[in-house]
Design an enzyme around this catalytic site. Structure first.
Site, PDB file in Angstrom:
ATOM      1  CD  GLU A  15      -3.357  -0.112   2.000  1.00 53.18           C
ATOM      2  OE1 GLU A  15      -3.034   0.384   3.098  1.00 53.18           O
ATOM      3  OE2 GLU A  15      -4.486  -0.586   1.805  1.00 53.18           O
ATOM      4  CE  LYS A  69     -12.157   1.645   0.634  1.00 53.17           C
ATOM      5  NZ  LYS A  69     -11.621   2.642   1.564  1.00 53.17           N
ATOM      6  CG  HIS A  84       7.810 -29.561   0.005  1.00 51.90           C
ATOM      7  ND1 HIS A  84       8.272 -30.830  -0.252  1.00 51.90           N
ATOM      8  CD2 HIS A  84       8.619 -29.070   0.987  1.00 51.90           C
ATOM      9  CE1 HIS A  84       9.297 -31.105   0.534  1.00 51.90           C
ATOM     10  NE2 HIS A  84       9.535 -30.046   1.303  1.00 51.90           N
TER      11      HIS A  84
HETATM   12  O1  PA5 Z   1      -3.287   1.384   6.055  1.00 52.44           O
HETATM   13  C1  PA5 Z   1      -4.368   1.907   5.858  1.00 52.44           C
HETATM   14  O2  PA5 Z   1      -4.539   3.133   6.008  1.00 52.44           O
HETATM   15  C2  PA5 Z   1      -5.579   1.090   5.459  1.00 52.44           C
HETATM   16  O3  PA5 Z   1      -5.225  -0.228   5.286  1.00 52.44           O
HETATM   17  C3  PA5 Z   1      -6.651   1.189   6.527  1.00 52.44           C
HETATM   18  O4  PA5 Z   1      -6.125   0.749   7.746  1.00 52.44           O
HETATM   19  C4  PA5 Z   1      -7.870   0.332   6.167  1.00 52.44           C
HETATM   20  O5  PA5 Z   1      -8.353   0.710   4.905  1.00 52.44           O
HETATM   21  C5  PA5 Z   1      -8.971   0.511   7.202  1.00 52.44           C
HETATM   22  O6  PA5 Z   1      -9.366   1.835   7.307  1.00 52.44           O
HETATM   23  P1  PA5 Z   1     -10.186   2.356   8.541  1.00 52.44           P
HETATM   24  O7  PA5 Z   1      -9.352   2.232   9.762  1.00 52.44           O
HETATM   25  O8  PA5 Z   1     -10.510   3.790   8.228  1.00 52.44           O
HETATM   26  O9  PA5 Z   1     -11.445   1.514   8.624  1.00 52.44           O
END
Ligand code: PA5
Length: 423
Positions: free
Chosen positions: A277, A413, A298
Site C-alpha cells: 500500500e 470502492k 514444496h
Molecule cells: O493502512 C491503511 O490506512 C488502510 O489499510 C486502513 O487501515 C484500512 O483501509 C482501514 O481503514 P479504517 O481504519 O478507516 O477503517
C-alpha cells in the site's frame, strides 16, 4: 536487534552512492517535510505515545479479560493486521491462554462471518471495533451484525462490552460511540492505518492477549535509537531500503518475504500490506509476496529455483525461537531417520535455511537479503515493526512517492458502491 546481511544480495551498486539521497529523505521523515508529511506521527511515537491512554488500555484489558472467552477484533487492513501479526509471532498459533482473539470486519464472506457467529454466540464476548475513518464497509457490516448479537445477549450491558477505536473527533463510529457511551480509544490524526500497531489499534488487543504493551514499545524505542542516524554504515533499516531500490533498478520486480516459522505468516501479511500500500503507486514499486519455508519449498520452490528470474528473496530469520524439540532415537531405525536422533529441530531448520540459501543464490541466481532478528519476544516484535516502518518510508521516498496514502484503494470502492446502490 535486527541485522541486515547483504552478502548474498548480488548488488551491482555500492550502497554509499545513495547516502546523500538517504540523508535528504531522513530529514523528510524526521522534520515532517516530505510527501505525506501529515502522517509521520509514527516516527516519534515510541516516545510521544499517550501515557494516560496506555494506562487506560491496560486497565480496560485487565477489567474485561476475566469475563471474556472471545475478543472480537473488528477491522480491516491496518486496523487489524498488526495485532494479528503480534499475537501469532509472540504467542504462537495455538495459545493456551484466554481470551481467544478472533478477527472480523475484514471480509464480506457470509460463510466466514456465519462460522464466527455460530462459534461465539454462546460464549462471553467483548467487541473491539477499529476504524480510523469510521466508515469502512467491511468493518461496518461485521460491526452491525455482532453489535446486534451482543445487544441480544447482554441487553443494556452490551455497551460495557463494546470498545471503539477511532478518530478523536470525527466519523460515524465516533458519533455512535459517544451516543452509546462505549469506551473509546484514539487513532491519532497523524498516523495512518498500516503505521498504527503501536497505538491503541494494536495495543489493546495485545494487552487482552497477554502481550505486554510496554515491552513492545520498549522494542520500538530501541529501534528508534539504533535507526536515528542516517549513515548507511550502521543504519540497518536504510541499508535494507537501499538494497531494495538497487535490486529494483537491476530489473527485479517482486520481493518475496521468506520466513522459516509458520507463526510468521501473519507478519508476512502485515509486511505485504505495509510495502504494497505504501509503495505500489504511479506504476512503480516492488510486488510484495511471501512464502514460509520449508513448507512452501514444496509448492513455490520449483519456480524460485528454475522459473522466471523476476524476484529476490528477503529472509527474516530468528537467531533464537522460544520453543524447541529434540528428535527422538528409535532402537529399530525403520524410517532411516536415526541420523538426526538427538538433534534439535531448530538446527534442522537452520540447515534447511542454509541449504536453501545456497540453492537459490548460487545455483538459482536469486538474490537474497537476510534480516537476522534475535527472537520472537514482544520486545523484538516492537523492534522489527519500527525497523520496517523506517525501511518502508525510506524505500518510498527514494522512489519519489508518498508512502502514506493509498488513493488506488478507492477505485474498487466506488465501483462496488455503485453496484450496491449506495447514495
Ligand atoms: O493502512 C491503511 O490506512 C488502510 O489499510 C486502513 O487501515 C484500512 O483501509 C482501514 O481503514 P479504517 O481504519 O478507516 O477503517
Amino acid at each position: 536487534m535486527l541485522k541486515v546481511d547483504l552478502s548474498h544480495a548480488k548488488l551491482t551498486q555500492d550502497l554509499s552512492l545513495y547516502q546523500e539521497r538517504v540523508n535528504e529523505a531522513h530529514r523528510w521523515l524526521h522534520e515532517k517535510s516530505g510527501k505525506g508529511s501529515d502522517f509521520v506521527g509514527w516516527v516519534n511515537w515510541p516516545y510521544d505515545y499517550d501515557k494516560e491512554e496506555l494506562t487506560r488500555i491496560k486497565e480496560v484489558a485487565a477489567r474485561l479479560k476475566e469475563k471474556t472467552d472471545v475478543l472480537l477484533v473488528c477491522g480491516i487492513g491496518g486496523s487489524y493486521l498488526g495485532a494479528r501479526a503480534a499475537l501469532e509471532m509472540v504467542n504462537g498459533l495455538y495459545p493456551s491462554q484466554k481470551p481467544e482473539v478472533i478477527f472480523i470486519g475484514n471480509t464480506f464472506s457470509a460463510s466466514y462471518l456465519k462460522q464466527v457467529y455460530d462459534y461465539v454466540k454462546d460464549k462471553e464476548i467483548v467487541l473491539n471495533v477499529i476504524s480510523k475513518s469510521g466508515t469502512t464497509t467491511e468493518t461496518s457490516i461485521s460491526f452491525r451484525i455482532f453489535k446486534e448479537l451482543l445487544e441480544n445477549k447482554y441487553g443494556e450491558k452490551a455497551k460495557e462490552r463494546i470498545i471503539a477505536t477511532t478518530d478523536a473527533h470525527r466519523g460515524t463510529l465516533k458519533e455512535l460511540a459517544d451516543k452509546e457511551g462505549y469506551e473509546t480509544f484514539v487513532v491519532p490524526d497523524d498516523i495512518g492505518g498500516r503505521y498504527s500497531v503501536f497505538t491503541p489499534v494494536g495495543l489493546l488487543c495485545l494487552a487482552f492477549a497477554g502481550i505486554d504493551p510496554d515491552e513492545v514499545l520498549k522494542g520500538s524505542r530501541a529501534a528508534y535509537e539504533d535507526l536515528k542516524d542516517p549513515a548507511l554504515e550502521h543504519n540497518e533499516a536504510y541499508r535494507y531500503a537501499v538494497a531494495r531500490r538497487i535490486l529494483d533498478d537491476m530489473g527485479y520486480q517482486s520481493e518475496m518475504f521468506v520466513t522459516y516459522e509458520l507463526q510468521m505468516t501473519s507478519v508476512a501479511e502485515w509486511w505485504k500490506q505495509l510495502f504494497g500500500e505504501s509503495e505500489g503507486k504511479e506504476g512503480l514499486g516492488l510486488l510484495p509476496t511471501s512464502a514460509c519455508f520449508s513448507t512452501d519449498l514444496h509448492s513455490l520452490g520449483q519456480f524460485i529455483q528454475e522459473g522466471r528470474k523476476c524476484l529476490f528473496e528477503t529472509i527474516l530469520y530468528f537467531d533464537h525461537m522460544k520453543d524447541d524439540i529434540v528428535f527422538p532415537h528409535e532402537e529399530v531405525d525403520f524410517d532411516h531417520m536415526n541420523y538426526l536422533a538427538g538433534k534439535k529441530l531448530s538446527w534442522v531448520n537452520q540447515m534447511a535455511m542454509e541449504g536453501t540459501l545456497s540453492a537459490h543464490t548460487d545455483d538459482g541466481g536469486v538474490p537474497n537479503i537476510i534480516l537476522h532478528l534475535d527472537d520472537n519476544s514482544s520486545f523484538s516484535f516492537g523492534y522489527m515493526i519500527y525497523f520496517f516502518f523506517k525501511a518502508c518510508g525510506m524505500s518510498c521516498y527514494l522512489l519519489g512517492i508518498n508512502p502514506f496514502n493509498q488513493p488506488g484503494v478507492e477505485v474498487y470502492k466506488k465501483k462496488m458502491f455503485k453496484l450496491l446502490g449506495k447514495e
